[in-house]
Each structure stands twice: as structure tokens, then as C-alpha cells.
Design an enzyme around this catalytic site. Structure first.
Site, PDB file in Angstrom:
ATOM      1  N   ASP A  66       0.878  -1.030   0.064  1.00 51.79           N
ATOM      2  CA  ASP A  66      -0.090  -0.122   0.198  1.00 51.79           C
ATOM      3  C   ASP A  66       1.010   1.220  -0.072  1.00 51.79           C
ATOM      4  N   PHE A  93      -0.084   6.683 -10.163  1.00 49.03           N
ATOM      5  CA  PHE A  93      -1.308   6.426 -10.725  1.00 49.03           C
ATOM      6  C   PHE A  93      -2.001   5.763  -9.774  1.00 49.03           C
ATOM      7  N   SER A 137      -7.163  14.493 -13.822  1.00 49.60           N
ATOM      8  CA  SER A 137      -8.463  14.110 -14.672  1.00 49.60           C
ATOM      9  C   SER A 137      -9.152  15.011 -14.927  1.00 49.60           C
ATOM     10  N   TYR A 163     -14.597  12.299  -5.985  1.00 46.58           N
ATOM     11  CA  TYR A 163     -13.465  11.718  -6.654  1.00 46.58           C
ATOM     12  C   TYR A 163     -12.794  13.015  -7.488  1.00 46.58           C
ATOM     13  N   LYS A 167      -8.628  14.885  -6.592  1.00 39.21           N
ATOM     14  CA  LYS A 167      -7.931  15.221  -7.764  1.00 39.21           C
ATOM     15  C   LYS A 167      -7.508  16.635  -7.526  1.00 39.21           C
ATOM     16  N   PHE A 193      -8.267  12.723 -20.432  1.00 42.25           N
ATOM     17  CA  PHE A 193      -9.865  12.897 -20.743  1.00 42.25           C
ATOM     18  C   PHE A 193     -10.363  11.418 -20.599  1.00 42.25           C
ATOM     19  N   ASN A 194     -10.806  10.720 -21.734  1.00 42.68           N
ATOM     20  CA  ASN A 194     -11.354   9.483 -21.425  1.00 42.68           C
ATOM     21  C   ASN A 194     -10.417   8.440 -22.185  1.00 42.68           C
ATOM     22  N   PHE A 233     -27.079   6.719 -21.912  1.00 44.81           N
ATOM     23  CA  PHE A 233     -27.788   7.636 -21.095  1.00 44.81           C
ATOM     24  C   PHE A 233     -27.943   8.914 -21.722  1.00 44.81           C
ATOM     25  N   ARG A 246     -17.480  12.776 -26.158  1.00 46.79           N
ATOM     26  CA  ARG A 246     -16.178  12.430 -25.383  1.00 46.79           C
ATOM     27  C   ARG A 246     -14.936  12.510 -26.259  1.00 46.79           C
ATOM     28  N   ARG A 308     -27.811  10.488 -17.356  1.00 44.70           N
ATOM     29  CA  ARG A 308     -26.888   9.766 -15.950  1.00 44.70           C
ATOM     30  C   ARG A 308     -26.909  11.084 -15.353  1.00 44.70           C
ATOM     31  N   ASP A 311     -23.317  13.920 -15.536  1.00 45.60           N
ATOM     32  CA  ASP A 311     -22.831  13.712 -17.076  1.00 45.60           C
ATOM     33  C   ASP A 311     -22.930  15.149 -17.788  1.00 45.60           C
TER      34      ASP A 311
HETATM   35  P1  NAD Z   1      -6.769   1.260 -12.058  1.00 44.49           P
HETATM   36  O1  NAD Z   1      -7.722   1.396 -10.900  1.00 44.49           O
HETATM   37  O2  NAD Z   1      -6.775   0.393 -13.205  1.00 44.49           O
HETATM   38  O3  NAD Z   1      -5.252   1.500 -11.498  1.00 44.49           O
HETATM   39  C1  NAD Z   1      -4.968   2.076 -10.382  1.00 44.49           C
HETATM   40  C2  NAD Z   1      -4.034   1.279  -9.412  1.00 44.49           C
HETATM   41  O4  NAD Z   1      -3.738   1.592  -8.285  1.00 44.49           O
HETATM   42  C3  NAD Z   1      -4.508  -0.177  -9.524  1.00 44.49           C
HETATM   43  O5  NAD Z   1      -3.683  -1.258  -9.901  1.00 44.49           O
HETATM   44  C4  NAD Z   1      -4.864  -0.593  -7.938  1.00 44.49           C
HETATM   45  O6  NAD Z   1      -4.532  -1.821  -7.299  1.00 44.49           O
HETATM   46  C5  NAD Z   1      -3.622   0.658  -7.334  1.00 44.49           C
HETATM   47  N1  NAD Z   1      -4.054   1.027  -6.014  1.00 44.49           N
HETATM   48  C6  NAD Z   1      -5.157   1.575  -5.623  1.00 44.49           C
HETATM   49  N2  NAD Z   1      -5.131   2.127  -4.501  1.00 44.49           N
HETATM   50  C7  NAD Z   1      -3.732   1.666  -3.927  1.00 44.49           C
HETATM   51  C8  NAD Z   1      -2.817   1.855  -2.740  1.00 44.49           C
HETATM   52  N3  NAD Z   1      -3.412   2.415  -1.555  1.00 44.49           N
HETATM   53  N4  NAD Z   1      -1.571   1.358  -2.912  1.00 44.49           N
HETATM   54  C9  NAD Z   1      -1.086   1.086  -4.056  1.00 44.49           C
HETATM   55  N5  NAD Z   1      -1.669   0.740  -4.970  1.00 44.49           N
HETATM   56  C10 NAD Z   1      -3.129   1.205  -5.082  1.00 44.49           C
HETATM   57  O7  NAD Z   1      -7.013   2.819 -12.713  1.00 44.49           O
HETATM   58  P2  NAD Z   1      -6.389   3.395 -13.984  1.00 44.49           P
HETATM   59  O8  NAD Z   1      -7.541   3.847 -14.819  1.00 44.49           O
HETATM   60  O9  NAD Z   1      -5.113   2.970 -14.547  1.00 44.49           O
HETATM   61  O10 NAD Z   1      -6.089   4.825 -13.523  1.00 44.49           O
HETATM   62  C11 NAD Z   1      -4.979   5.263 -12.945  1.00 44.49           C
HETATM   63  C12 NAD Z   1      -4.966   6.949 -12.641  1.00 44.49           C
HETATM   64  O11 NAD Z   1      -5.581   7.714 -13.554  1.00 44.49           O
HETATM   65  C13 NAD Z   1      -6.140   6.984 -11.172  1.00 44.49           C
HETATM   66  O12 NAD Z   1      -5.321   7.764 -10.462  1.00 44.49           O
HETATM   67  C14 NAD Z   1      -7.126   7.446 -11.860  1.00 44.49           C
HETATM   68  O13 NAD Z   1      -7.800   8.494 -10.960  1.00 44.49           O
HETATM   69  C15 NAD Z   1      -6.367   8.412 -12.704  1.00 44.49           C
HETATM   70  N6  NAD Z   1      -7.369   8.601 -14.015  1.00 44.49           N
HETATM   71  C16 NAD Z   1      -8.139   7.633 -14.697  1.00 44.49           C
HETATM   72  C17 NAD Z   1      -9.042   7.797 -15.750  1.00 44.49           C
HETATM   73  C18 NAD Z   1      -9.791   6.660 -16.530  1.00 44.49           C
HETATM   74  O14 NAD Z   1     -10.829   6.673 -17.106  1.00 44.49           O
HETATM   75  N7  NAD Z   1      -9.200   5.358 -16.257  1.00 44.49           N
HETATM   76  C19 NAD Z   1      -9.322   9.186 -16.218  1.00 44.49           C
HETATM   77  C20 NAD Z   1      -8.872  10.236 -15.505  1.00 44.49           C
HETATM   78  C21 NAD Z   1      -7.774  10.027 -14.492  1.00 44.49           C
HETATM   79  N1  UFG Z   2     -22.316   5.545 -20.944  1.00 39.93           N
HETATM   80  C1  UFG Z   2     -23.523   5.090 -21.573  1.00 39.93           C
HETATM   81  N2  UFG Z   2     -23.759   3.932 -21.211  1.00 39.93           N
HETATM   82  C2  UFG Z   2     -22.925   3.248 -20.268  1.00 39.93           C
HETATM   83  C3  UFG Z   2     -21.725   4.051 -19.807  1.00 39.93           C
HETATM   84  C4  UFG Z   2     -21.474   5.223 -20.283  1.00 39.93           C
HETATM   85  O1  UFG Z   2     -24.255   5.874 -22.481  1.00 39.93           O
HETATM   86  O2  UFG Z   2     -23.326   2.306 -19.734  1.00 39.93           O
HETATM   87  C5  UFG Z   2     -22.146   7.381 -21.480  1.00 39.93           C
HETATM   88  C6  UFG Z   2     -21.943   8.372 -20.614  1.00 39.93           C
HETATM   89  O3  UFG Z   2     -23.260   8.745 -20.039  1.00 39.93           O
HETATM   90  C7  UFG Z   2     -21.171   9.194 -21.085  1.00 39.93           C
HETATM   91  C8  UFG Z   2     -20.241   8.606 -22.250  1.00 39.93           C
HETATM   92  O4  UFG Z   2     -20.789   7.337 -22.124  1.00 39.93           O
HETATM   93  O5  UFG Z   2     -21.943  10.233 -21.824  1.00 39.93           O
HETATM   94  C9  UFG Z   2     -18.955   8.336 -21.318  1.00 39.93           C
HETATM   95  O6  UFG Z   2     -19.044   7.792 -19.907  1.00 39.93           O
HETATM   96  P1  UFG Z   2     -17.697   7.026 -19.044  1.00 39.93           P
HETATM   97  O7  UFG Z   2     -18.363   6.562 -17.876  1.00 39.93           O
HETATM   98  O8  UFG Z   2     -17.044   6.149 -19.704  1.00 39.93           O
HETATM   99  O9  UFG Z   2     -16.735   8.352 -18.893  1.00 39.93           O
HETATM  100  P2  UFG Z   2     -17.204   9.637 -18.148  1.00 39.93           P
HETATM  101  O10 UFG Z   2     -16.963  10.682 -19.453  1.00 39.93           O
HETATM  102  O11 UFG Z   2     -18.278   9.820 -17.308  1.00 39.93           O
HETATM  103  O12 UFG Z   2     -15.808   9.810 -17.314  1.00 39.93           O
HETATM  104  C10 UFG Z   2     -14.460   9.468 -17.456  1.00 39.93           C
HETATM  105  C11 UFG Z   2     -13.948   8.595 -16.202  1.00 39.93           C
HETATM  106  C12 UFG Z   2     -13.553   9.686 -15.117  1.00 39.93           C
HETATM  107  C13 UFG Z   2     -12.782  10.707 -15.699  1.00 39.93           C
HETATM  108  C14 UFG Z   2     -13.463  11.359 -16.877  1.00 39.93           C
HETATM  109  C15 UFG Z   2     -12.838  12.605 -17.549  1.00 39.93           C
HETATM  110  O13 UFG Z   2     -14.726   7.857 -15.643  1.00 39.93           O
HETATM  111  O14 UFG Z   2     -12.921   9.066 -14.007  1.00 39.93           O
HETATM  112  O15 UFG Z   2     -13.743  10.303 -17.780  1.00 39.93           O
HETATM  113  O16 UFG Z   2     -13.396  13.223 -18.356  1.00 39.93           O
HETATM  114  F1  UFG Z   2     -12.602  11.905 -15.020  1.00 39.93           F
END
Ligand code: NAD
Ligand code: UFG
Length: 356
Positions: A66, A93, A137, A163, A167, A193-194, A233, A246, A308, A311
Site C-alpha cells: 500500500d 497512478f 483528470s 473523486y 484530484k 480525458f477518456n 444515457f 467525449r 445519467r 454527465d
Molecule cells: P486502475 O484502478 O486500473 O489503476 C489504479 C491502480 O492503483 C490499481 O492497480 C490499484 O490496485 C492501485 N492502487 C489503488 N490503491 C492503492 C494503494 N493504496 N496503494 C497501492 N496501489 C493502489 O485505474 P486507471 O484507470 O489505471 O487510473 C490510473 C489513475 O488515473 C488513477 O489515479 C485515476 O484516478 C486516474 N484517471 C483515470 C481515468 C480513467 O478513465 N481510467 C481518467 C482520469 C484519471
Molecule cells: N455511457 C453510456 N452507457 C454506459 C456507460 C456510459 O451511455 O453504460 C455514456 C455516459 O453517459 C457518457 C459517456 O458514455 O456520456 C462516457 O462515460 P464514461 O463513464 O465512460 O466516462 P465519463 O466521461 O463519465 O468519465 C470518465 C472517467 C472519469 C474521468 C472522466 C474525465 O470515468 O474518471 O472521464 O472526463 F474523470
């Protein structure tokens, strides 16, 4: 040889970034609690590295633990220093990332996201490691700003869920830390972004342990017949076809952005910088679904449901700053995203079948 610490490096974005760093000959140590990932990802990355053509491959190691645990971090930093492979750069990350879950359970989001950061910064400073890339994010931006046009790094920040608040707060902590001693910290907040897609080998991709709720994982549930139809949604948003738009960025383009950011930080004066990491192109949910069906010649039933909560209709990066400052340009298309997601899904079904 210096080491890059990838905290949370076995997750979706971390694993792809590790693969790219290692192929460039950089040494990477992952610390991950496996809260939302599995150890198998470590071996999958090693496989990618074995297949890679690159002649200079980095060393790769993994410690389960951790990141909030300072004693544990201190021990590892010390061990790497004594072996001459001192940790010089951290990519952070690690954290929890589900918007919906953060509303239900805000305390664990504040605990994990903030305390991983504070522990890392404390131990980094003890060991004179002052180079950090942080996974921020697009959720840090104010909702109204996101709705209309592309957002720049100077757009107003005002997240609306726990969340996003974590950040935003981490960015503030990092700003305070960098100002406390100028000429010391090199920090980049990458506002993703996404992120979607998977490694082109099909060996790694997004495999959430928890209940998926993002678009691509939900779409795969329908492909895998775990769900009858995809819920879209909202069909009445003020966008080109009524569905949300997106900025879907291929995870390998995102991974390469980390390498480019690393180069930028190390070749410039100490500073803190915010960068939007997206393609600058908007794709609607319906466009993505059509592309997925056409690219992979598959059926993908869907139904329209209500909007949703939380959104926004339009979330697209103005990526001018990243394109200007970094030696980076996203090169993968929506079709690549669909093709690579499909390949990963097929391989992942096989992996899961083997595990069962
Ligand atoms: P993820 O959940 O796949 O990866 C995060 C990793 O961190 C996991 O492997 C998890 O096991 C590990 N983790 C969590 N808590 C921990 C702890 N206390 N100690 C050690 N490890 C720990 O997520 P991801 O999609 O790879 O995202 C990585 C980063 O990017 C995150 O900080 C997330 O908030 C940010 N982010 C993700 C998205 C997205 O859509 N995926 C968008 C914007 C920002
Ligand atoms: N959506 C659907 N059906 C689903 C899931 C999603 O229609 O079953 C739509 C959502 O309403 C949205 C789009 O697909 O319009 C994208 O949704 P996501 O949940 O994939 O992504 P978001 O844009 O809501 O959010 C993502 C990450 C966040 C990050 C953000 C940054 O989940 O962590 O992008 O823009 F911060």
C-alpha cells in the site's frame, strides 16, 4: 541506473505506461496493492517485453503493498538507493477512480487518494527524489466549462463529486509543495480525458475488478453476452446526434504522453505544469458504438435511457499546450481503439476461462 517508480502501475493506465517505458530501456519498479488489479498483469507486461523488437529493454520489478504506508516506501527507497538504482522519478497512478462509488463512499476516496500522495511526497523528499507525474483528470474542470467548448488548462476548476474533489485537492497540495522550495520540484499534472483501448498485443487492457460503469467495459459486457443491451444515457443532449460527446484517447497514446512528459520535465527548469491529455477530437457515444460495430463486424444492441446524473454533454480537451511543449502527438484512431479493445477482450475471455 536510475529507477522510475510507478505507483499503482499494474492498473489500466499504469500497465500500458510501464510497457512503453520498459521498451525504451528505462528501469521500472511497480508498487501496487492489487486493490483494482492482479499480479498476472506484471507477467503479461514481461511477455510484451520479450516480444518487443527494442534492443535496450529496462529492468522490471514489482512489490505488492500500500502506497499509503510510509515505512514500506522508505524501506524500498532505501534498498534501491543502496543498490545504486535510486528512485529518481515517480509516476503516481495509485488511487480509487469511480465517480459513482466516490459519492457513496467519500471517506475511502479521501483516504486513499490523498494519503497515497502525501506518503509518496514525504518519502520522495527524504530521498531527494523531486520528479513527479501525477494522474489527474478532466473531472477537475467546472461543469459549465466542460459543456460548451474545448477546455484549456486555464479554464475554471470546480469539480462536483468526491473523486474530482480529491484530484483537485491533490493538484493544490502539489502546487503548495512546489512553491515551498522553488528550484526543487519538477511536477506534471496530466489531466486525462477518456482513456480507452488496449495494448495492440491483446496481452493487457482494462480489467476492472469492481463493477464496471464506463462506456467501453459496459459495451464489452454486451459483446460477452453478460448483458442483453447497452444502455445509452440520454438521447436529447444538445450535441450532433443527441448523445454525449467525449474525447476518447487511446491508452497507448496516453502511455506515450507520460514518456514525453518525463523528457520535458527532466530537460527543463523545476516547475509545476498542468497538461490536458486528450486528442482534441470529440466522438459521440453513438459514433463510438457505430465504429465498434463496423470495425469488428459485430452486433451491439442498445436502448436509450434517461440522462445519467453528473454527465456533461461535451467533454473535449484543448490539447494545444501538450502538443506544443511535449514531443508527443496522439496517433491512434477511434477504429484502432475499437480493434484493440476487441482483440484484448477476446484474449481476456481466454485468460479468464483458464483461471476458472
Ligand atoms: P486502475 O484502478 O486500473 O489503476 C489504479 C491502480 O492503483 C490499481 O492497480 C490499484 O490496485 C492501485 N492502487 C489503488 N490503491 C492503492 C494503494 N493504496 N496503494 C497501492 N496501489 C493502489 O485505474 P486507471 O484507470 O489505471 O487510473 C490510473 C489513475 O488515473 C488513477 O489515479 C485515476 O484516478 C486516474 N484517471 C483515470 C481515468 C480513467 O478513465 N481510467 C481518467 C482520469 C484519471
Ligand atoms: N455511457 C453510456 N452507457 C454506459 C456507460 C456510459 O451511455 O453504460 C455514456 C455516459 O453517459 C457518457 C459517456 O458514455 O456520456 C462516457 O462515460 P464514461 O463513464 O465512460 O466516462 P465519463 O466521461 O463519465 O468519465 C470518465 C472517467 C472519469 C474521468 C472522466 C474525465 O470515468 O474518471 O472521464 O472526463 F474523470
Amino acid at each position: 541506473m536510475p529507477t522510475i517508480l510507478a505507483a499503482g502501475g499494474l492498473g489500466f493506465i499504469g500497465s500500458h505506461t510501464c510497457a512503453v517505458l520498459l521498451e525504451k530501456g528505462l528501469n521500472v519498479l511497480v508498487i501496487d496493492s492489487l486493490e483494482n488489479s492482479v499480479e498476472d498483469v506484471f507477467y503479461q507486461i514481461k511477455k510484451i517485453l520479450n516480444f518487443a523488437k527494442s534492443s535496450k529493454k529496462g529492468n522490471f520489478s514489482f512489490r505488492k503493498g500500500d502506497v499509503r504506508n510510509k515505512e514500506f516506501l522508505r524501506k524500498i527507497f532505501k534498498e534501491y538507493k543502496l543498490s545504486g538504482n535510486q528512485i529518481e522519478i515517480v509516476i503516481h497512478f495509485a488511487g480509487l477512480k469511480s465517480v459513482g462509488e466516490s459519492v457513496l463512499n467519500p471517506l475511502s476516496y479521501w483516504d486513499v487518494n490523498i494519503n497515497t500522495t502525501i506518503s509518496l511526497l514525504t518519502i520522495m523528499d527524504e530521498f531527494k527524489c523531486n520528479n513527479l507525474i501525477f494522474s489527474s483528470s478532466a473531472t477537475v474542470y467546472q461543469l459549465e466549462i466542460l459543456m460548451n467548448k474545448k477546455v484549456t488548462e486555464e479554464s475554471k476548476l470546480s469539480p462536483i463529486n468526491p473523486y474530482g474533489n480529491t484530484k483537485f485537492t491533490i493538484e493544490k497540495i502539489l502546487s503548495d509543495v512546489s512553491q515551498s522550495e522553488s528550484n526543487k520540484w519538477r511536477i506534471a499534472n496530466l489531466r486525462y480525458f477518456n482513456p480507452v483501448g488496449a495494448h495492440e498485443s491483446g496481452l493487457i487492457g482494462e480489467n476492472p475488478k469492481d463493477k464496471p460503469n464506463n462506456l467501453l467495459p459496459m459495451l464489452l459486457k454486451v459483446i460477452n453476452k453478460e448483458k442483453k443491451e447497452l444502455s445509452i444515457f440520454g438521447s436529447d443532449w444538445p450535441t450532433k446526434d443527441g448523445t454525449c460527446v467525449r474525447d476518447f484517447v487511446h491508452v497507448m497514446d496516453l502511455a506515450e504522453a507520460h514518456v514525453a512528459t518525463l523528457k520535458f520535465l527532466l530537460n527543463n527548469e523545476p516547475q509545476i505544469i498542468n497538461l490536458n491529455i486528450g486528442t482534441g477530437e470529440g466522438t459521440s457515444v453513438l459514433e463510438l458504438i457505430d465504429s465498434f460495430k463496423n470495425t469488428n463486424k459485430c452486433d451491439l444492441p442498445y436502448v436509450f435511457e434517461g440522462r445519467r446524473p453528473g454527465d456533461v454533454p461535451y467533454s473535449v480537451a484543448d490539447n494545444t499546450k501538450a502538443l506544443k511543449l511535449l514531443d508527443w502527438k496522439p496517433s491512434r484512431s477511434i477504429e484502432d481503439i475499437c480493434k484493440d479493445t476487441w482483440r484484448w477482450n477476446k484474449a481476456n475471455i481466454k485468460i479468464n476461462e483458464k483461471l476458472i
